[in-house]
Motif scaffolding. Structure first.
Motif, PDB file in Angstrom:
ATOM      1  N   PHE A   1       0.960  -1.239   0.245  1.00 29.89           N
ATOM      2  CA  PHE A   1       0.042  -0.137  -0.302  1.00 29.89           C
ATOM      3  C   PHE A   1       0.679   1.435  -0.104  1.00 29.89           C
ATOM      4  O   PHE A   1       0.429   1.926  -0.446  1.00 29.89           O
ATOM      5  CB  PHE A   1      -0.818  -0.005   1.380  1.00 29.89           C
ATOM      6  CG  PHE A   1      -1.774   1.040   1.011  1.00 29.89           C
ATOM      7  CD1 PHE A   1      -3.038   1.588   0.528  1.00 29.89           C
ATOM      8  CD2 PHE A   1      -1.068   1.909   2.322  1.00 29.89           C
ATOM      9  CE1 PHE A   1      -3.759   2.664   0.634  1.00 29.89           C
ATOM     10  CE2 PHE A   1      -2.333   3.072   2.671  1.00 29.89           C
ATOM     11  CZ  PHE A   1      -3.153   3.317   2.026  1.00 29.89           C
ATOM     12  N   LEU A   2       2.283   1.719   0.880  1.00 30.47           N
ATOM     13  CA  LEU A   2       2.821   2.166   0.815  1.00 30.47           C
ATOM     14  C   LEU A   2       3.512   2.661  -0.554  1.00 30.47           C
ATOM     15  O   LEU A   2       4.177   3.799  -0.569  1.00 30.47           O
ATOM     16  CB  LEU A   2       4.219   1.870   2.171  1.00 30.47           C
ATOM     17  CG  LEU A   2       3.060   2.589   3.275  1.00 30.47           C
ATOM     18  CD1 LEU A   2       4.046   1.802   4.071  1.00 30.47           C
ATOM     19  CD2 LEU A   2       2.554   3.458   3.537  1.00 30.47           C
ATOM     20  N   ALA A   3       3.834   1.264  -1.213  1.00 30.64           N
ATOM     21  CA  ALA A   3       4.818   1.863  -2.443  1.00 30.64           C
ATOM     22  C   ALA A   3       4.411   1.997  -3.757  1.00 30.64           C
ATOM     23  O   ALA A   3       4.538   2.842  -4.030  1.00 30.64           O
ATOM     24  CB  ALA A   3       5.032  -0.207  -2.217  1.00 30.64           C
ATOM     25  N   VAL A   4       2.648   1.883  -3.537  1.00 27.91           N
ATOM     26  CA  VAL A   4       2.395   2.105  -4.666  1.00 27.91           C
ATOM     27  C   VAL A   4       2.131   4.083  -4.908  1.00 27.91           C
ATOM     28  O   VAL A   4       1.154   4.747  -5.505  1.00 27.91           O
ATOM     29  CB  VAL A   4       1.121   1.817  -4.990  1.00 27.91           C
ATOM     30  CG1 VAL A   4       0.641   0.361  -5.310  1.00 27.91           C
ATOM     31  CG2 VAL A   4      -0.328   1.996  -4.102  1.00 27.91           C
ATOM     32  N   GLY A   5       1.803   4.899  -3.747  1.00 26.47           N
ATOM     33  CA  GLY A   5       1.921   6.161  -3.443  1.00 26.47           C
ATOM     34  C   GLY A   5       3.434   7.198  -3.835  1.00 26.47           C
ATOM     35  O   GLY A   5       3.148   7.713  -3.586  1.00 26.47           O
ATOM     36  N   GLY A   6       3.853   5.751  -4.599  1.00 26.32           N
ATOM     37  CA  GLY A   6       5.661   7.194  -4.925  1.00 26.32           C
ATOM     38  C   GLY A   6       6.912   6.556  -3.808  1.00 26.32           C
ATOM     39  O   GLY A   6       7.609   6.584  -4.192  1.00 26.32           O
TER      40      GLY A   6
ATOM     41  N   MET B   1      -3.632   6.190  -1.327  1.00 22.10           N
ATOM     42  CA  MET B   1      -5.100   6.374  -1.918  1.00 22.10           C
ATOM     43  C   MET B   1      -4.691   7.309  -3.368  1.00 22.10           C
ATOM     44  O   MET B   1      -5.960   6.398  -3.893  1.00 22.10           O
ATOM     45  CB  MET B   1      -5.983   6.547  -0.519  1.00 22.10           C
ATOM     46  CG  MET B   1      -5.940   6.070   0.273  1.00 22.10           C
ATOM     47  SD  MET B   1      -6.461   4.174  -0.275  1.00 22.10           S
ATOM     48  CE  MET B   1      -8.421   5.352  -0.484  1.00 22.10           C
ATOM     49  N   ALA B   2      -4.459   8.386  -3.151  1.00 21.59           N
ATOM     50  CA  ALA B   2      -4.665   8.771  -4.834  1.00 21.59           C
ATOM     51  C   ALA B   2      -4.110   8.411  -5.745  1.00 21.59           C
ATOM     52  O   ALA B   2      -4.792   8.667  -6.623  1.00 21.59           O
ATOM     53  CB  ALA B   2      -3.896  10.782  -4.436  1.00 21.59           C
ATOM     54  N   ALA B   3      -3.452   7.899  -5.623  1.00 21.95           N
ATOM     55  CA  ALA B   3      -2.477   6.442  -7.044  1.00 21.95           C
ATOM     56  C   ALA B   3      -3.663   5.691  -7.404  1.00 21.95           C
ATOM     57  O   ALA B   3      -3.735   5.680  -8.618  1.00 21.95           O
ATOM     58  CB  ALA B   3      -1.229   6.498  -6.199  1.00 21.95           C
ATOM     59  N   ILE B   4      -3.911   5.297  -6.447  1.00 20.84           N
ATOM     60  CA  ILE B   4      -5.286   3.839  -6.184  1.00 20.84           C
ATOM     61  C   ILE B   4      -6.088   4.079  -7.330  1.00 20.84           C
ATOM     62  O   ILE B   4      -7.126   4.313  -9.119  1.00 20.84           O
ATOM     63  CB  ILE B   4      -6.003   3.495  -4.877  1.00 20.84           C
ATOM     64  CG1 ILE B   4      -4.210   2.291  -4.945  1.00 20.84           C
ATOM     65  CG2 ILE B   4      -6.953   2.305  -5.165  1.00 20.84           C
ATOM     66  CD1 ILE B   4      -4.662   1.882  -3.551  1.00 20.84           C
ATOM     67  N   ARG B   5      -7.194   5.958  -7.058  1.00 23.93           N
ATOM     68  CA  ARG B   5      -7.940   6.496  -7.562  1.00 23.93           C
ATOM     69  C   ARG B   5      -7.732   6.623  -8.933  1.00 23.93           C
ATOM     70  O   ARG B   5      -8.579   6.769  -9.632  1.00 23.93           O
ATOM     71  CB  ARG B   5      -8.520   7.522  -6.670  1.00 23.93           C
ATOM     72  CG  ARG B   5      -8.435   6.920  -5.101  1.00 23.93           C
ATOM     73  CD  ARG B   5     -10.287   7.998  -4.561  1.00 23.93           C
ATOM     74  NE  ARG B   5     -10.923   8.106  -3.155  1.00 23.93           N
ATOM     75  CZ  ARG B   5     -10.081   7.901  -1.673  1.00 23.93           C
ATOM     76  NH1 ARG B   5      -9.273   8.291  -2.052  1.00 23.93           N
ATOM     77  NH2 ARG B   5     -10.445   7.537  -0.862  1.00 23.93           N
ATOM     78  N   SER B   6      -6.803   7.853  -8.672  1.00 23.98           N
ATOM     79  CA  SER B   6      -6.311   7.980 -10.213  1.00 23.98           C
ATOM     80  C   SER B   6      -5.856   7.130 -11.818  1.00 23.98           C
ATOM     81  O   SER B   6      -6.372   7.385 -12.129  1.00 23.98           O
ATOM     82  CB  SER B   6      -5.262   8.758  -9.983  1.00 23.98           C
ATOM     83  OG  SER B   6      -4.334   8.283  -9.568  1.00 23.98           O
ATOM     84  N   THR B   7      -5.501   5.579 -11.037  1.00 26.46           N
ATOM     85  CA  THR B   7      -4.697   4.633 -11.689  1.00 26.46           C
ATOM     86  C   THR B   7      -6.461   3.398 -12.143  1.00 26.46           C
ATOM     87  O   THR B   7      -5.807   3.189 -13.456  1.00 26.46           O
ATOM     88  CB  THR B   7      -4.045   3.653 -10.800  1.00 26.46           C
ATOM     89  OG1 THR B   7      -2.522   4.887 -10.491  1.00 26.46           O
ATOM     90  CG2 THR B   7      -3.144   2.588 -11.657  1.00 26.46           C
TER      91      THR B   7
ATOM     92  N   ILE C   1      -5.000  -5.882  -6.510  1.00 28.81           N
ATOM     93  CA  ILE C   1      -5.145  -5.102  -6.787  1.00 28.81           C
ATOM     94  C   ILE C   1      -4.475  -3.989  -6.467  1.00 28.81           C
ATOM     95  O   ILE C   1      -3.639  -2.662  -7.577  1.00 28.81           O
ATOM     96  CB  ILE C   1      -6.193  -4.017  -5.704  1.00 28.81           C
ATOM     97  CG1 ILE C   1      -8.240  -4.435  -6.460  1.00 28.81           C
ATOM     98  CG2 ILE C   1      -6.293  -2.367  -6.391  1.00 28.81           C
ATOM     99  CD1 ILE C   1      -9.149  -4.459  -5.545  1.00 28.81           C
ATOM    100  N   LEU C   2      -3.928  -3.689  -5.487  1.00 30.49           N
ATOM    101  CA  LEU C   2      -2.446  -3.091  -5.730  1.00 30.49           C
ATOM    102  C   LEU C   2      -1.212  -3.442  -6.239  1.00 30.49           C
ATOM    103  O   LEU C   2      -0.161  -2.099  -6.989  1.00 30.49           O
ATOM    104  CB  LEU C   2      -1.595  -3.086  -3.907  1.00 30.49           C
ATOM    105  CG  LEU C   2      -2.413  -2.665  -2.338  1.00 30.49           C
ATOM    106  CD1 LEU C   2      -1.896  -3.224  -1.444  1.00 30.49           C
ATOM    107  CD2 LEU C   2      -2.310  -1.315  -2.291  1.00 30.49           C
TER     108      LEU C   2
END
Length: 563
Positions: A202-207, A230-236, A306-307
């Protein structure tokens, strides 16, 4: 692999072997070996059930569903909850409450009680073949998963490590070792995913490029990074990936008819019913197993998938070279963890992965061994289940079966596929006769025997002959000749003018939208109604034949209940 990761993994394996050695001295006969002396508690039984049912496919199947369809993939394990609770309400009281079953060790023995010895022998052979193949599939899947995640671990090494460890502690310790190691393995799996896999991913997908332990104790960092993730998940991801309605009724039906019957014909589950102290203990175990399957493990599994999808869309796997260029849904999660985990946590995750696979492989190995000894060999030779000689025979058969399963796992996948078809044969063939035996007063050994064969044969035939997307280098023109009646109307007459790439894409779209079966022996091609699973048609054929033959060829009174 760093020596710290290797050390963690080695300690884990030594602990598994230690459990086997401990129970080697405790087992006194086949009853101890195959059903744990019938004294196991609901806590250990419940965790063993969920570890066996979910563990082997957890890292692969659920992660793949999350990668491909999002949160709605969790509904697959909802059918597991339904199966567990239906079995708790209807099956367990019938099995555990019947004094005639108090000494039973295997599932096919019920067929001998309700029908005759020939039916029980056939059920034992089908179950033994199916579970041997399933053991092989677990070993192979786990080895591929581990070798794909950890660069220094090649496939053959992973196969040998996983296969030998699983076989050795299962041979030594029997069902008690399997149940207690399942409990340990489930705890390791959950701990690895809850405290490592999910938060790090989860932390990794945020950059986050590299995780430092100091960051885990910084509330400010965790809050800011969580917002970015969370922003990365919603935008991707498309919106439907975060919805529970991104599923068709056909998918729900297919999952239900594939998973629910397993709870009524799975040899691994009957062994745990027999191992329970009493009916209430078994029922509590099944209720808790259902809750662990859904929602706990279901949502955890698809969330990880999902991640992995977000990471793939962001290009996080490009550093892996060719492997990262083409991401398969079922390998997305291992690739994510391989990319972001630091030294130490990698070893813990490796132990978690092996726990997931071993918790299913050991149970399937015990099931196959039990079928061979109790349902096949005892058909020809009289065996005393309390004798030390029978215990030694059980251990030898378990060793030989495990060695054979490991050898199968090293062979070509088409051999393994044939064994997995036997597992499908088992589910679609045995479900209707056992339901009829338990809940219908009429008996017919003829009906049970032929319903097993026809139901299983229909399912396997449809599975073997189902057309799939063409492999590289396949004869596209020949496959297109078979498929062209099912092409969309706008290209049904012009498909010969398409380029090879366009033709391949057309066939992929056609096959993804419909289940098409081609039986070369009779040159017959047809579409399965509503894109439903072959299991449904095998079960339907078994039901029709069982009902018909039960009325036409009922058992005589003297043969009823195995007398």
């Amino acid at each position: 692999m760093h020596y710290i990761d290797s050390s963690i993994f080695v300690l884990y394996m030594v602990a598994m072997l230690g459990v086997g050695v401990y129970f080697l001295r405790k087992n006194e006969g086949a009853e101890d070996y195959y059903v744990g002396g019938r004294t196991m508690s609901s806590g250990h039984i419940g965790l063993s059930v969920v570890a066996t049912d979910v563990g082997g496919g957890f890292s692969i199947g659920l992660g793949g569903l999350g990668f491909a369809m999002g949160l709605s993939g969790s509904w697959m394990l909802f059918t597991g909850l339904l199966g567990a609770w239906l079995a708790a309400v209807f099956l367990i009281p019938k099995v555990k409450g019947n004094p005639a079953f108090a000494r039973f060790l295997t599932f096919p023995q019920l067929f001998g009680y309700y029908f005759n010895r020939r039916v029980a022998l056939l059920a034992g052979i089908i179950s033994a073949i199916g579970y041997t193949g399933f053991t092989s599939s677990q070993i192979l899947a786990g080895a591929k998963l581990a070798s794909g995640t950890f660069v220094a671990l090649n496939l053959n090494t992973a196969l040998l490590i996983m296969g030998i460890i699983a076989v050795v502690y299962t041979v030594m310790g029997g069902m008690k070792a399997v149940i207690y190691t399942d409990t340990i393995q489930w705890a390791i799996l959950m701990g690895g995913l809850v405290f490592i896999g999910v938060p790090v991913s989860f932390l990794a997908v945020g950059g986050m490029e590299t995780l430092r332990f100091s960051q885990l104790f910084s509330i400010d960092y965790l809050t800011a990074q969580s917002s970015r993730s969370m922003a990365a998940i919603r935008s991707t991801l498309p919106p439907e990936f975060l919805s529970l309605t991104n599923v068709t009724w056909q998918e729900l039906v297919n999952w239900a008819i594939t998973i629910i019957p397993i709870w009524f014909v799975g040899m691994t589950l009957y062994q745990r019913i027999y191992a329970s102290r009493d009916t209430k203990t078994a029922q509590r175990a099944w209720y808790s197993a259902g809750l662990f399957e859904w929602p706990i493990m279901a949502f955890m599994g698809v969330s990880l998938g999902i991640l992995a999808r977000v990471a793939a869309e962001q290009g996080m796997f490009e550093s892996l070279g060719a492997a990262g260029a083409m991401v398969d849904p079922e390998t997305g999660l291992p690739m994510l963890l391989r990319t972001v985990l630091p030294v130490g946590l990698m070893g813990l995750m490796l132990a978690s992965y092996f726990s997931a696979i071993l918790s299913t492989a050991d149970s399937c190995l015990m099931a196959s061994s039990g079928n061979i000894v109790t349902d096949v060999l005892s058909h020809f030779y009289k065996l005393d289940q309390d004798s030390p000689r029978t215990l030694r025979l059980s251990q030898i058969v378990t060793l030989l079966t495990g060695a054979f399963a490991l050898w199968l796992a090293t062979m070509m996948t088409n051999v393994l596929d044939l064994m997995l078809y036997s597992y499908a044969f088992m589910v679609s063939g045995l479900f209707v006769p056992i339901i009829g035996a338990l809940f219908w007063k009429r008996r017919s050994s003829v009906a049970a025997f032929w319903a097993m064969l026809l139901g299983g044969a229909v399912t396997v035939t449809l599975q073997v002959c189902s057309l799939s997307a063409p492999d590289p280098g396949a004869d596209l023109t020949g496959l297109a000749q078979t498929l062209h009646p099912y092409f969309p109307a706008d290209v049904s007459q012009t498909w010969l003018t398409l380029s090879q790439f366009e033709l391949e894409e057309l066939m992929r779209r056609t096959l993804s939208s419909a289940s098409i079966v081609h039986i070369p022996l009779v040159n017959l091609t047809f579409r399965l109604p509503f894109n439903l699973d072959p299991n449904l048609f095998g079960l339907t054929a078994s039901l029709i034949l069982y009902l018909s033959l039960t009325y036409l060829f009922p058992d005589k009174q003297e043969f009823k209940h195995g007398r």
